[in-house]
Design an enzyme around this catalytic site. Structure first.
Site, PDB file in Angstrom:
ATOM      1  N   ASN A  37       0.810  -1.211   0.000  1.00 36.27           N
ATOM      2  CA  ASN A  37       0.000   0.000   0.000  1.00 36.27           C
ATOM      3  C   ASN A  37       0.851   1.273   0.000  1.00 36.27           C
ATOM      4  OD1 ASN A  37      -2.211   1.598  -0.002  1.00 36.27           O
ATOM      5  ND2 ASN A  37      -2.990   0.979   2.001  1.00 36.27           N
ATOM      6  N   HIS A 122     -14.192  -5.517  10.440  1.00 36.05           N
ATOM      7  CA  HIS A 122     -13.771  -4.192  10.904  1.00 36.05           C
ATOM      8  C   HIS A 122     -14.985  -3.301  11.126  1.00 36.05           C
ATOM      9  CE1 HIS A 122      -9.288  -3.652   9.784  1.00 36.05           C
ATOM     10  NE2 HIS A 122      -9.510  -4.880  10.159  1.00 36.05           N
ATOM     11  N   ARG A 147     -13.323  -6.311  15.030  1.00 35.21           N
ATOM     12  CA  ARG A 147     -12.404  -5.260  15.468  1.00 35.21           C
ATOM     13  C   ARG A 147     -13.202  -3.976  15.590  1.00 35.21           C
ATOM     14  NH1 ARG A 147      -7.482  -2.340  12.105  1.00 35.21           N
ATOM     15  NH2 ARG A 147      -9.165  -0.933  11.488  1.00 35.21           N
ATOM     16  N   TYR A 159      -7.293   6.924  13.490  1.00 31.18           N
ATOM     17  CA  TYR A 159      -7.012   5.736  12.680  1.00 31.18           C
ATOM     18  C   TYR A 159      -8.217   4.795  12.663  1.00 31.18           C
ATOM     19  CZ  TYR A 159      -6.049   1.114  11.368  1.00 31.18           C
ATOM     20  OH  TYR A 159      -6.186  -0.089  10.753  1.00 31.18           O
ATOM     21  N   ASP A 210      -7.033  -2.306  17.357  1.00 28.94           N
ATOM     22  CA  ASP A 210      -5.739  -2.028  16.727  1.00 28.94           C
ATOM     23  C   ASP A 210      -5.214  -0.680  17.217  1.00 28.94           C
ATOM     24  OD1 ASP A 210      -4.591  -2.328  13.253  1.00 28.94           O
ATOM     25  OD2 ASP A 210      -3.537  -1.809  15.119  1.00 28.94           O
ATOM     26  N   HIS A 212      -2.337   0.442  16.466  1.00 31.77           N
ATOM     27  CA  HIS A 212      -1.660   0.938  15.255  1.00 31.77           C
ATOM     28  C   HIS A 212      -0.383   1.715  15.552  1.00 31.77           C
ATOM     29  CE1 HIS A 212      -1.780   1.950  10.920  1.00 31.77           C
ATOM     30  NE2 HIS A 212      -2.528   0.868  10.891  1.00 31.77           N
ATOM     31  N   GLU A 236      -3.700  -4.954  19.232  1.00 32.20           N
ATOM     32  CA  GLU A 236      -2.759  -5.109  18.117  1.00 32.20           C
ATOM     33  C   GLU A 236      -1.819  -3.921  17.987  1.00 32.20           C
ATOM     34  OE1 GLU A 236      -4.819  -5.539  14.436  1.00 32.20           O
ATOM     35  OE2 GLU A 236      -3.066  -5.038  13.243  1.00 32.20           O
ATOM     36  N   GLU A 262       1.938  -7.199  11.143  1.00 29.25           N
ATOM     37  CA  GLU A 262       1.483  -6.982   9.759  1.00 29.25           C
ATOM     38  C   GLU A 262       2.549  -6.264   8.941  1.00 29.25           C
ATOM     39  OE1 GLU A 262      -2.039  -4.639  10.644  1.00 29.25           O
ATOM     40  OE2 GLU A 262      -1.129  -2.973   9.588  1.00 29.25           O
ATOM     41  N   ARG A 283       1.128 -11.593  13.144  1.00 25.32           N
ATOM     42  CA  ARG A 283       0.243 -11.063  12.106  1.00 25.32           C
ATOM     43  C   ARG A 283       0.856 -11.118  10.703  1.00 25.32           C
ATOM     44  NH1 ARG A 283      -4.187  -9.178  11.427  1.00 25.32           N
ATOM     45  NH2 ARG A 283      -3.897  -6.947  11.121  1.00 25.32           N
ATOM     46  N   ASP A 316      -6.156  -3.561   1.447  1.00 25.07           N
ATOM     47  CA  ASP A 316      -5.017  -3.306   0.560  1.00 25.07           C
ATOM     48  C   ASP A 316      -4.174  -4.556   0.324  1.00 25.07           C
ATOM     49  OD1 ASP A 316      -4.738  -1.918   3.361  1.00 25.07           O
ATOM     50  OD2 ASP A 316      -2.727  -2.700   2.915  1.00 25.07           O
ATOM     51  N   GLU A 339      -7.783 -11.973   9.557  1.00 23.63           N
ATOM     52  CA  GLU A 339      -8.453 -10.685   9.322  1.00 23.63           C
ATOM     53  C   GLU A 339      -9.158 -10.743   7.972  1.00 23.63           C
ATOM     54  OE1 GLU A 339      -5.811  -7.381   9.326  1.00 23.63           O
ATOM     55  OE2 GLU A 339      -7.372  -5.908   9.017  1.00 23.63           O
ATOM     56  N   TRP A 402       1.950   6.696  12.258  1.00 27.23           N
ATOM     57  CA  TRP A 402       0.553   6.635  11.794  1.00 27.23           C
ATOM     58  C   TRP A 402       0.038   5.227  11.989  1.00 27.23           C
ATOM     59  CZ3 TRP A 402      -1.853   3.638   8.054  1.00 27.23           C
ATOM     60  CH2 TRP A 402      -3.229   3.938   7.909  1.00 27.23           C
TER      61      TRP A 402
HETATM   62  C1  CS2 Z   1      -4.529  -2.252   9.715  1.00 31.37           C
HETATM   63  C2  CS2 Z   1      -4.390  -2.019   8.239  1.00 31.37           C
HETATM   64  O1  CS2 Z   1      -5.857  -4.076   9.083  1.00 31.37           O
HETATM   65  C3  CS2 Z   1      -5.111  -3.621   9.960  1.00 31.37           C
HETATM   66  O2  CS2 Z   1      -4.811  -4.192  11.013  1.00 31.37           O
HETATM   67  O3  CS2 Z   1      -3.359  -2.080  10.448  1.00 31.37           O
HETATM   68  O4  CS2 Z   1      -5.590  -1.507   7.780  1.00 31.37           O
HETATM   69  C4  CS2 Z   1      -3.286  -1.067   7.835  1.00 31.37           C
HETATM   70  O5  CS2 Z   1      -3.553   0.222   8.346  1.00 31.37           O
HETATM   71  C5  CS2 Z   1      -3.223  -1.029   6.318  1.00 31.37           C
HETATM   72  O6  CS2 Z   1      -3.041  -2.336   5.839  1.00 31.37           O
HETATM   73  C6  CS2 Z   1      -2.096  -0.138   5.841  1.00 31.37           C
HETATM   74  O7  CS2 Z   1      -2.050  -0.147   4.442  1.00 31.37           O
HETATM   75 MG    MG Z   2      -3.226  -3.410  12.036  1.00 31.85          MG
END
Ligand code: CS2
Ligand code: MG
Length: 402
Positions: A37, A122, A147, A159, A210, A212, A236, A262, A283, A316, A339, A402
């Protein structure tokens, strides 16, 4: 059988995806997700300019040797761009192997460990009330794990809050959108969100959250402690995980389950986290962690320390990654959860697939390979549209995560 040709398709059915197509001299084709992404063209170039020329003429059945060649041969090892490119090759070769053997991918890995794969969706809303309502909608859609991400009073562009109802796409501008983060406001709000969610829905639904990458280790410990009464499935990315040792502090202070990874692309990113049992779920995912071949190594290492998988599955990551991931999830013995951020209808049309959602689970198909294809004619109708992820600053202007 030899690899006769390979090509990279960049398409944007609502968001950008990069797909590698590998064709053999006997007409068998395999595809792999190469989407990163906001850095899509970097991976497309890595594949086109540096990988594909080395693939032509190779035996596609030699998945491991090609993986080792692309990893060791790069000299400049690891990193999201190179490992996503390797992942795309690896996934396409496993797809070819499945088609040559006439077997769904999970059979090649060792067969089913489960009939279906628990997923989480989500739910998000602009404020606490709308987020509670959104979680209710996901429960009605049949999800058992959800989530929850909410707008936060006093924070603009928090976020995880989508602009629409179901899909969340963070890459929202040609140049990074600037957002402002306020940890104090977040730490004050987050426990109240889960108070309300448990009050509304009890302990039936599994709830995930999350963070993040936004907190320091001690702030993460504070949040984990405050969420303990709500018995989350996981918290997370509580703190940036380059410093794997930081999780020792969080672990000392809270039993809230921790999920990370992730953004990881090799086993080295999580070695300490796993062997010191600092996390509960890893993840890492097919598309960013070197494909099936490397993710299997990570999962087997994690199994030694009772860490379970919880692979990334945001919008993404293309349906090609989701298809391959579901075969992996169907096989992997130490599975935790997958997820599943739904793709749009136009994305699903470009990537026909045989997996399906049912009662809060995904079920992979029985087609040979990973069960996902790409409609190249339709893909060509969606030209690349450069977009990138936001950045975050603290209120005093300090760059943050971020
Ligand atoms: C997030 C993602 O899905 C998640 O757990 O952390 O949406 C992440 O922000 C995006 O994959 C970033 O491109
Ligand atoms: Mg995440």
């Amino acid at each position: 059988m030899k690899i006769a040709s390979a090509r990279v398709i960049v398409t944007c059915p609502g968001r950008n995806f990069v797909t590698l197509v590998i064709e053999t001299d006997q007409g068998v084709t395999g595809i792999g997700d190469a989407t990163l992404n906001g850095r899509e063209l970097a991976v497309a170039s890595y594949l086109t300019d540096h990988v594909i020329p080395c693939l032509i003429g190779r035996d596609p059945s030699q998945i491991e040797d090609i993986w080792q060649y692309l990893y060791r041969g790069a000299y400049w090892r690891r990193g999201p761009v190179g490992m996503t490119a390797i992942a795309a090759v690896d996934t396409a070769l496993w797809d070819i192997k499945g088609k040559v053997c006439g077997q769904p991918l999970y059979q090649l890995l060792g067969g089913k460990s489960r009939e279906r794969v628990l997923v989480y969706g989500h739910a998000n809303g602009a404020d606490l009330h709308s987020t509670v309502e959104a979680v209710g909608r996901y429960i009605e859609m049949g999800y058992h794990a959800i989530r929850a991400q909410s707008g936060i009073p006093g924070i603009d562009k928090a976020y995880g809050v989508g602009r629409g109802d179901t899909y969340y796409e963070p890459a929202d501008a040609r140049l990074p959108t600037e957002t402002v983060w306020d940890t104090a406001k977040y730490l004050d709000f987050a426990p109240r969100l889960f108070d309300k969610l448990r009050e509304a829905y009890g302990f039936g639904p599994q709830l995930l959250h999350d963070v993040h990458h936004r907190l320091t280790p001690n702030e993460a410990a504070q949040l984990g402690k405050s969420l303990e009464p709500h018995r989350l499935f996981w918290m997370e990315d509580a703190t940036p995980a380059e410093n794997q040792e930081a999780f020792r502090h969080i672990r000392r202070h809270t039993t809230t389950p921790l999920a990370v990874g992730e953004v990881f692309n090799t086993i080295w990113d999580c070695k300490q986290l796993i062997e010191e049992q600092l996390i509960d779920y890893i993840r890492a995912t097919v598309v960013h962690a070197g494909g099936i071949t490397h993710l299997r190594r990570i999962a087997d290492f994690a199994a030694m320390y009772q860490v379970r998988t919880g692979s990334h599955g945001a919008t993404d990551l293309s349906p090609v990654c989701m298809g391959a991931a579901l075969h992996f999830d169907t096989w992997v013995p130490n599975f935790g959860i997958q997820e599943y951020m739904r793709h749009t209808e136009e994305t699903d049309a470009v990537f026909p697939h045989d997996y399906r959602f049912e009662d809060g689970h995904l079920i992979c198909g029985e087609s040979p390979g990973h069960g996902v294809t790409i409609d190249e004619a339709l893909a060509a109708k969606y030209p690349y549209n450069p977009m990138c992820l936001p950045v975050a600053r603290l209120s005093d202007g300090t760059m943050w995560n971020w």
